[in-house]
Design an enzyme around this catalytic site. Structure first.
Site, PDB file in Angstrom:
ATOM      1  N   ASP A  57      -5.683  -5.079  -9.184  1.00 17.20           N
ATOM      2  CA  ASP A  57      -5.470  -3.632  -9.090  1.00 17.20           C
ATOM      3  C   ASP A  57      -5.718  -3.136  -7.666  1.00 17.20           C
ATOM      4  OD1 ASP A  57      -8.135  -3.957  -8.888  1.00 17.20           O
ATOM      5  OD2 ASP A  57      -8.685  -2.619 -10.520  1.00 17.20           O
ATOM      6  N   LYS A  58      -5.828  -4.070  -6.718  1.00 15.70           N
ATOM      7  CA  LYS A  58      -5.987  -3.749  -5.302  1.00 15.70           C
ATOM      8  C   LYS A  58      -7.288  -2.996  -5.013  1.00 15.70           C
ATOM      9  CE  LYS A  58      -3.061  -4.601  -2.832  1.00 15.70           C
ATOM     10  NZ  LYS A  58      -2.804  -5.826  -2.066  1.00 15.70           N
ATOM     11  N   THR A  59      -8.238  -3.046  -5.914  1.00 15.11           N
ATOM     12  CA  THR A  59      -9.489  -2.314  -5.699  1.00 15.11           C
ATOM     13  C   THR A  59     -10.224  -2.835  -4.473  1.00 15.11           C
ATOM     14  OG1 THR A  59      -9.686  -1.891  -8.054  1.00 15.11           O
ATOM     15  CG2 THR A  59     -11.675  -1.642  -6.744  1.00 15.11           C
TER      16      THR A  59
END
Length: 202
Positions: A126-128
């Protein structure tokens, strides 16, 4: 957790065990008919004359089970455990996995999945970590439907904690149902998480 190789090996060992039982049964039945056909010759040293047919077959079955005991590779499991332990040691010594910022080597928490390394089937992201640089701050929470904190950056109290709200301190000291929920929330937040202990030499 079990690796795909371990699951496959368990299935193969079970299949080998069933094959062993079938072979022992075939050999026991064959030995029984051979003994009955040669009873006059073999009875002098086998001494099964007083045994029933079921007893002779059972003795033969147990004998062949001992003979075919090496079919099941028990030593293979022990050998694999030693190999995985060695792999875990090499992983923890790997200079290429050393974190200079934290001065910390890779730590193997479980050696059961060594052979799964590099065999990636699915990637969920989720590209966190990319957006936050893995540096997250605690700013807001909601307890009993009442939000506390602010999305606006304030004075940082502790590392990774940027939470400032005067209403929170007021409600916590109010000694009512809301203060009880706040205490339970803090307790659950302190207990319900995963912590990996690291020795930093201090």
């Amino acid at each position: 957790k079990k690796s795909r190789m371990e699951l496959s090996m368990n299935k193969q060992i079970i299949a080998i065990f069933y094959l062993q039982l079938i072979l022992c049964l075939i050999a026991a039945v064959y030995t029984f008919f051979w003994y009955r056909s040669e009873e006059s010759v073999t009875d002098s040293y086998l001494d099964w004359g007083g045994e029933s047919d079921y007893s002779v077959t059972g003795i033969n079955y147990g004998t062949w089970l001992l003979i075919f005991a090496n079919f099941v590779p028990i030593s293979l499991i022990v050998t694999l455990e030693f190999v995985k332990f060695g792999q875990a040691m090499f992983i923890s010594w790997d200079e290429g996995m050393y974190n200079e910022e934290l001065e910390y080597y890779a730590k193997v928490q479980s050696s059961n999945l060594n052979e799964e390394l590099g065999q990636v089937s699915y990637i969920f992201s989720d590209k966190t970590g990319t957006l936050t640089c893995n540096d997250m701050e605690y700013r807001q929470m909601c307890i009993g439907g009442i939000p506390y904190g602010s999305s606006v950056r304030g004075a940082q109290i502790e590392d990774h904690v940027n939470f400032v709200d005067n209403n929170f301190d007021r409600d916590r000291n109010a000694r009512n149902s809301q203060s009880d929920m706040i205490e339970r929330f803090i307790l659950h937040m302190a207990l319900c998480h995963t912590v990996i202990i690291k020795n930093d030499g201090t």
